[in-house]
Design an enzyme around this catalytic site. Sequence first.
Site, short mmCIF file in Angstrom:
data_model
loop_
_atom_site.label_atom_id
_atom_site.label_comp_id
_atom_site.label_asym_id
_atom_site.label_seq_id
_atom_site.Cartn_x
_atom_site.Cartn_y
_atom_site.Cartn_z
N ARG A 107 12.48 -1.76 -9.33
CA ARG A 107 11.91 -2.87 -10.12
C ARG A 107 11.20 -2.30 -11.33
NH1 ARG A 107 8.45 -7.41 -7.21
NH2 ARG A 107 6.85 -5.84 -7.41
N THR A 111 8.58 -5.92 -16.24
CA THR A 111 9.34 -7.18 -16.19
C THR A 111 9.61 -7.62 -14.75
OG1 THR A 111 11.47 -6.06 -16.11
CG2 THR A 111 10.56 -6.51 -18.30
N ASP A 203 2.85 -1.33 -1.42
CA ASP A 203 4.16 -0.84 -1.86
C ASP A 203 4.85 -0.15 -0.68
OD1 ASP A 203 6.18 1.03 -2.86
OD2 ASP A 203 5.50 0.37 -4.84
N ASP A 206 6.21 3.52 -1.24
CA ASP A 206 5.13 4.51 -1.29
C ASP A 206 4.53 4.75 0.08
OD1 ASP A 206 5.39 4.99 -3.97
OD2 ASP A 206 3.78 3.63 -4.59
C1 PRP Z 1 10.57 -2.76 -3.69
C2 PRP Z 1 11.15 -3.24 -2.37
C3 PRP Z 1 12.30 -4.09 -2.84
C4 PRP Z 1 11.79 -4.69 -4.11
C5 PRP Z 1 11.38 -6.10 -3.82
O1 PRP Z 1 11.29 -1.69 -4.19
O2 PRP Z 1 11.51 -2.21 -1.52
O3 PRP Z 1 13.49 -3.35 -3.08
O4 PRP Z 1 10.65 -3.91 -4.50
O5 PRP Z 1 10.98 -6.74 -4.97
P1 PRP Z 1 11.78 -7.94 -5.62
O6 PRP Z 1 12.14 -8.87 -4.52
O7 PRP Z 1 10.78 -8.54 -6.58
O8 PRP Z 1 12.98 -7.38 -6.34
P2 PRP Z 1 10.87 -0.92 -5.52
O9 PRP Z 1 11.56 -1.48 -6.71
O10 PRP Z 1 9.38 -0.80 -5.59
O11 PRP Z 1 11.54 0.50 -5.32
P3 PRP Z 1 11.25 1.63 -4.21
O12 PRP Z 1 11.75 1.10 -2.89
O13 PRP Z 1 12.06 2.77 -4.71
O14 PRP Z 1 9.77 1.92 -4.18
N1 URA Z 2 7.70 -4.30 -3.34
C1 URA Z 2 6.80 -3.81 -2.45
O1 URA Z 2 6.96 -2.70 -1.94
N2 URA Z 2 5.76 -4.59 -2.11
C2 URA Z 2 5.56 -5.82 -2.63
O2 URA Z 2 4.58 -6.49 -2.27
C3 URA Z 2 6.50 -6.29 -3.57
C4 URA Z 2 7.56 -5.52 -3.91
#
Ligand code: PRP
Ligand code: URA
Length: 212
Positions: A107, A111, A203, A206
Amino acid sequence: MELSPNVTVLDHPLIQHKISMLRDKNTGTNEFRSLVSEIAMLMGFEALRDLPTKNIDVETPLETCKTPVIAGKKLAIVPILRAGLGMVDGILRLVPTAKVGHIGLYRDPETHEPHEYYCKLPAPIEQRTILVVDPMLATGGSGSDAIKLIKEHGGVKIKFMCIIAAPEGVKKLSEDHPDVQIYVGHLDRELNKDAYICPGLGDAGDRIFGTK
Ligand code: PRP
Ligand code: URA
């Protein structure tokens, strides 16, 4: 919130108990990973209850009987990177012969739009039941784009499983993909201005990988 028929909240007490442990900011990386895996297994047990079976002959110590096994091309588990990776081994413990695909999406922090950086799916994808996994369904952008990508590659029978969802994400995913069964561990209150789920767990990536 009125849920559309393709959305199921898996409100089993064991799943809810473990989600409460996940939310706790004092839960460390090691325990967090174990909990994500255990929740994925418990949710997967329910989400896979319609896997097709066929009868085979098995000799018991007493006689031969016809007894069911999983039929046809088996399951494909498709985690959305990174955080979805944490759910894979829990489901593999249920279906060790499943194949695993990967979709890389992140993400944009400003945005909140998803960006694709990787896609590799097990063939023949059109013949498999596909279980897309990601712990978090926030705006729904990542989940919706991942499913769109799988459909573009020929995927047909698709399920989506997340541990915590925001109402906004459930609405988007069920409207964009009414043919996809969506399984949610807990439906939370709302998104905040940074598109984080509240109360949520922070997150997920993380916390699984210890990167913050
Ligand atoms: C997080 C989560 C989803 C997404 C959800 O991933 O694991 O994939 O955000 O958000 P959305 O429904 O608004 O799209 P992130 O983009 O933080 O990546 P990561 O898993 O690599 O930390
Ligand atoms: N991705 C995450 O990991 N946590 C949230 O709350 C939203 C998006």
